[in-house]
Design a protein around this motif. Structure first.
Motif, PDB file in Angstrom:
ATOM      1  N   PRO A   1       0.830  -1.207   0.000  1.00  0.00           N
ATOM      2  CA  PRO A   1       0.000   0.000   0.000  1.00  0.00           C
ATOM      3  C   PRO A   1       0.861   1.252   0.000  1.00  0.00           C
ATOM      4  N   ALA A   2       0.275   2.362  -0.370  1.00  0.00           N
ATOM      5  CA  ALA A   2       0.972   3.639  -0.257  1.00  0.00           C
ATOM      6  C   ALA A   2       1.198   3.945   1.216  1.00  0.00           C
ATOM      7  N   LEU A   3       2.361   4.488   1.532  1.00  0.00           N
ATOM      8  CA  LEU A   3       2.670   4.806   2.920  1.00  0.00           C
ATOM      9  C   LEU A   3       2.053   6.147   3.291  1.00  0.00           C
ATOM     10  N   PRO A   4       1.635   6.315   4.536  1.00  0.00           N
ATOM     11  CA  PRO A   4       0.949   7.552   4.948  1.00  0.00           C
ATOM     12  C   PRO A   4       1.916   8.733   5.068  1.00  0.00           C
ATOM     13  N   VAL A   5       1.833   9.642   4.116  1.00  0.00           N
ATOM     14  CA  VAL A   5       2.691  10.829   4.122  1.00  0.00           C
ATOM     15  C   VAL A   5       1.866  12.041   3.703  1.00  0.00           C
ATOM     16  N   GLU A   6       2.327  13.212   4.096  1.00  0.00           N
ATOM     17  CA  GLU A   6       1.731  14.463   3.637  1.00  0.00           C
ATOM     18  C   GLU A   6       2.498  14.920   2.404  1.00  0.00           C
ATOM     19  N   ALA A   7       1.885  14.779   1.249  1.00  0.00           N
ATOM     20  CA  ALA A   7       2.583  15.039  -0.008  1.00  0.00           C
ATOM     21  C   ALA A   7       2.820  16.530  -0.217  1.00  0.00           C
ATOM     22  N   LYS A   8       4.061  16.858  -0.588  1.00  0.00           N
ATOM     23  CA  LYS A   8       4.414  18.230  -0.945  1.00  0.00           C
ATOM     24  C   LYS A   8       4.644  18.376  -2.449  1.00  0.00           C
ATOM     25  N   SER A   9       5.120  17.310  -3.087  1.00  0.00           N
ATOM     26  CA  SER A   9       5.329  17.321  -4.533  1.00  0.00           C
ATOM     27  C   SER A   9       5.505  15.886  -5.003  1.00  0.00           C
ATOM     28  N   ALA A  10       4.893  15.548  -6.130  1.00  0.00           N
ATOM     29  CA  ALA A  10       5.030  14.205  -6.692  1.00  0.00           C
ATOM     30  C   ALA A  10       6.218  14.102  -7.634  1.00  0.00           C
ATOM     31  N   VAL A  11       6.896  15.219  -7.901  1.00  0.00           N
ATOM     32  CA  VAL A  11       8.027  15.221  -8.824  1.00  0.00           C
ATOM     33  C   VAL A  11       9.145  14.338  -8.271  1.00  0.00           C
ATOM     34  N   GLY A  12       9.626  13.417  -9.076  1.00  0.00           N
ATOM     35  CA  GLY A  12      10.763  12.593  -8.685  1.00  0.00           C
ATOM     36  C   GLY A  12      10.420  11.353  -7.890  1.00  0.00           C
ATOM     37  N   ALA A  13       9.134  11.111  -7.611  1.00  0.00           N
ATOM     38  CA  ALA A  13       8.769   9.935  -6.811  1.00  0.00           C
ATOM     39  C   ALA A  13       9.089   8.643  -7.560  1.00  0.00           C
ATOM     40  N   GLY A  14       8.746   8.596  -8.840  1.00  0.00           N
ATOM     41  CA  GLY A  14       9.028   7.396  -9.625  1.00  0.00           C
ATOM     42  C   GLY A  14      10.517   7.139  -9.773  1.00  0.00           C
ATOM     43  N   ASP A  15      11.287   8.193 -10.013  1.00  0.00           N
ATOM     44  CA  ASP A  15      12.741   8.041 -10.129  1.00  0.00           C
ATOM     45  C   ASP A  15      13.355   7.580  -8.812  1.00  0.00           C
ATOM     46  N   SER A  16      12.844   8.115  -7.696  1.00  0.00           N
ATOM     47  CA  SER A  16      13.345   7.706  -6.387  1.00  0.00           C
ATOM     48  C   SER A  16      13.014   6.238  -6.123  1.00  0.00           C
ATOM     49  N   PHE A  17      11.797   5.827  -6.476  1.00  0.00           N
ATOM     50  CA  PHE A  17      11.371   4.435  -6.333  1.00  0.00           C
ATOM     51  C   PHE A  17      12.333   3.511  -7.082  1.00  0.00           C
ATOM     52  N   LEU A  18      12.570   3.828  -8.361  1.00  0.00           N
ATOM     53  CA  LEU A  18      13.422   2.972  -9.186  1.00  0.00           C
ATOM     54  C   LEU A  18      14.860   2.965  -8.683  1.00  0.00           C
ATOM     55  N   ALA A  19      15.375   4.132  -8.329  1.00  0.00           N
ATOM     56  CA  ALA A  19      16.761   4.226  -7.862  1.00  0.00           C
ATOM     57  C   ALA A  19      16.977   3.377  -6.623  1.00  0.00           C
ATOM     58  N   ALA A  20      16.022   3.434  -5.692  1.00  0.00           N
ATOM     59  CA  ALA A  20      16.165   2.655  -4.461  1.00  0.00           C
ATOM     60  C   ALA A  20      16.134   1.159  -4.760  1.00  0.00           C
ATOM     61  N   MET A  21      15.274   0.743  -5.689  1.00  0.00           N
ATOM     62  CA  MET A  21      15.249  -0.667  -6.063  1.00  0.00           C
ATOM     63  C   MET A  21      16.588  -1.108  -6.633  1.00  0.00           C
ATOM     64  N   VAL A  22      17.140  -0.315  -7.544  1.00  0.00           N
ATOM     65  CA  VAL A  22      18.411  -0.685  -8.175  1.00  0.00           C
ATOM     66  C   VAL A  22      19.549  -0.640  -7.155  1.00  0.00           C
ATOM     67  N   PHE A  23      19.522   0.341  -6.266  1.00  0.00           N
ATOM     68  CA  PHE A  23      20.528   0.414  -5.201  1.00  0.00           C
ATOM     69  C   PHE A  23      20.504  -0.866  -4.368  1.00  0.00           C
ATOM     70  N   ALA A  24      19.307  -1.297  -3.968  1.00  0.00           N
ATOM     71  CA  ALA A  24      19.188  -2.511  -3.166  1.00  0.00           C
ATOM     72  C   ALA A  24      19.676  -3.740  -3.930  1.00  0.00           C
ATOM     73  N   LEU A  25      19.312  -3.823  -5.204  1.00  0.00           N
ATOM     74  CA  LEU A  25      19.776  -4.945  -6.023  1.00  0.00           C
ATOM     75  C   LEU A  25      21.290  -4.912  -6.173  1.00  0.00           C
ATOM     76  N   GLY A  26      21.827  -3.704  -6.324  1.00  0.00           N
ATOM     77  CA  GLY A  26      23.278  -3.558  -6.415  1.00  0.00           C
ATOM     78  C   GLY A  26      23.993  -3.969  -5.144  1.00  0.00           C
ATOM     79  N   CYS A  27      23.282  -3.873  -4.020  1.00  0.00           N
ATOM     80  CA  CYS A  27      23.816  -4.329  -2.724  1.00  0.00           C
ATOM     81  C   CYS A  27      23.491  -5.794  -2.485  1.00  0.00           C
TER      82      CYS A  27
END
Length: 323
Positions: A241-267
């Motif tokens: 599910p989506a985590l409970p946050v107070e959104a300030k901007s949706a810009v960069g959310a998808g890129d952050s999601f993907l980057a974190a996945m690749v970072f974890a896979l790289g680790c």
């Protein structure tokens, strides 16, 4: 950590402003101006660096705005490789209206890129440079729609795992070509890719699994905004599910999601834990205003809120009806 490189064919200088109200014709005085290097692959490299890793960013750059982009990348201390082009690097603008909380985004198509220039990008990537190659973002005018297919073929020759985040025909052509390790469509992009309405969770899961089962991609991570995210892999399907946050901007959310996945896979974390970290990073990104991306301390805090996942959670219509 495994070596990671990113490719950004249509980078941008991301400009973010705040103003009290948006009017036509009249001047709008702004506050909180921010200037960041942007574009899918560049954003992925920035987030990987924030999480404690390193990614070498390959990108096109041209004109006076290209020089400014280079300077911004150096300011962020990114490992970079510039592929020069004649056209001017684009400038994307985000305007936040404080009175209403609405955000307005202006995103140009980008400069015209010649065949010689996009072929140079392939040339510079043609070598066993990394375990993961992340191609992210739109294609600028002049670049053929099957460009990411060529990137995938090139990467496969050198044993690289290809991660793709794009849209439209650029994504469609790459998926039809197959051989992808991970793709990250939004729910809107998945609907366009499949030509289906995907009205409920079971249909979304089935569409993602079909891509995996057909061998086009090993993993499909679908971001669904307020409805969270879904991961389809050969071993099963999972949803968070989506985590409970107070959104300030949706810009960069998808890129952050993907980057974190690749970072974890790289680790060398498994795909499920990578998915959890991706959801945490996407939530952390919406906490930041304007064009800023997620910050490590926010990601760690959000990760504690993400439910643990175990075993394949096959999502079927019957299960949805039982709920």
């Amino acid at each position: 950590m495994k070596r990671i490189i990113t490719l950004t064919m249509n980078p941008a200088i991301d400009v973010a402003y705040e103003t009290d109200r948006v009017f036509h014709t009249r001047k709008m005085r702004t506050q909180q101006e921010h200037y960041d290097p942007g574009g899918g692959g560049i954003n992925v490299a920035r987030v990987i660096a924030r999480l404690g890793g390193t990614a070498r960013a390959y990108y096109l750059s041209g004109g006076a705005t290209g020089c400014a982009l280079d300077g911004l990348l150096d300011k962020h201390a990114l490992v970079r490789f510039r592929i020069p082009i004649e056209g001017d690097t684009r400038i994307s603008t985000s305007l936040y209206e404080k009175d209403t909380g609405k955000e307005y985004r202006v995103v140009p198509r980008g400069p015209e890129v010649t065949a010689e220039e996009w072929e140079a990008a392939l040339h510079h990537l043609d070598g066993p440079q990394a375990e993961y190659l992340v191609a992210s973002g739109s294609l600028p005018p002049g670049v053929p729609e099957d460009f990411y297919c060529r990137v995938c073929e090139l990467g496969q020759r050198h044993g690289m795992r290809i991660v793709l985040d794009s849209s439209g025909e650029a994504l469609g052509a790459a998926v039809r070509g197959g051989g992808l390790y991970l793709i990250k469509p939004s729910i809107g992009e998945l609907r366009k890719l499949t030509g289906k309405a995907l009205a409920d969770e079971s249909e979304i899961a089935a569409a993602a699994r079909e891509i995996v089962d057909s061998g086009k991609a090993e993993h499909v991570a679908v971001t669904m905004g307020h409805d969270g995210a879904l991961l389809a892999s050969r071993s099963g399907t999972w949803r968070l599910p989506a985590l409970p946050v107070e959104a300030k901007s949706a810009v960069g959310a998808g890129d952050s999601f993907l980057a974190a996945m690749v970072f974890a896979l790289g680790c060398e974390q498994d795909i499920i834990e990578a998915f959890r970290l991706g959801v945490a990073a996407g939530a952390a990104a919406v906490l930041t205003p304007g064009t800023d991306l997620c910050h490590r301390e926010d990601v760690e805090r959000m990760l504690k809120l993400a439910p643990k996942l175990s075993g394949p959670q096959l999502i079927e219509k019957e299960q949805a009806h039982e709920g």
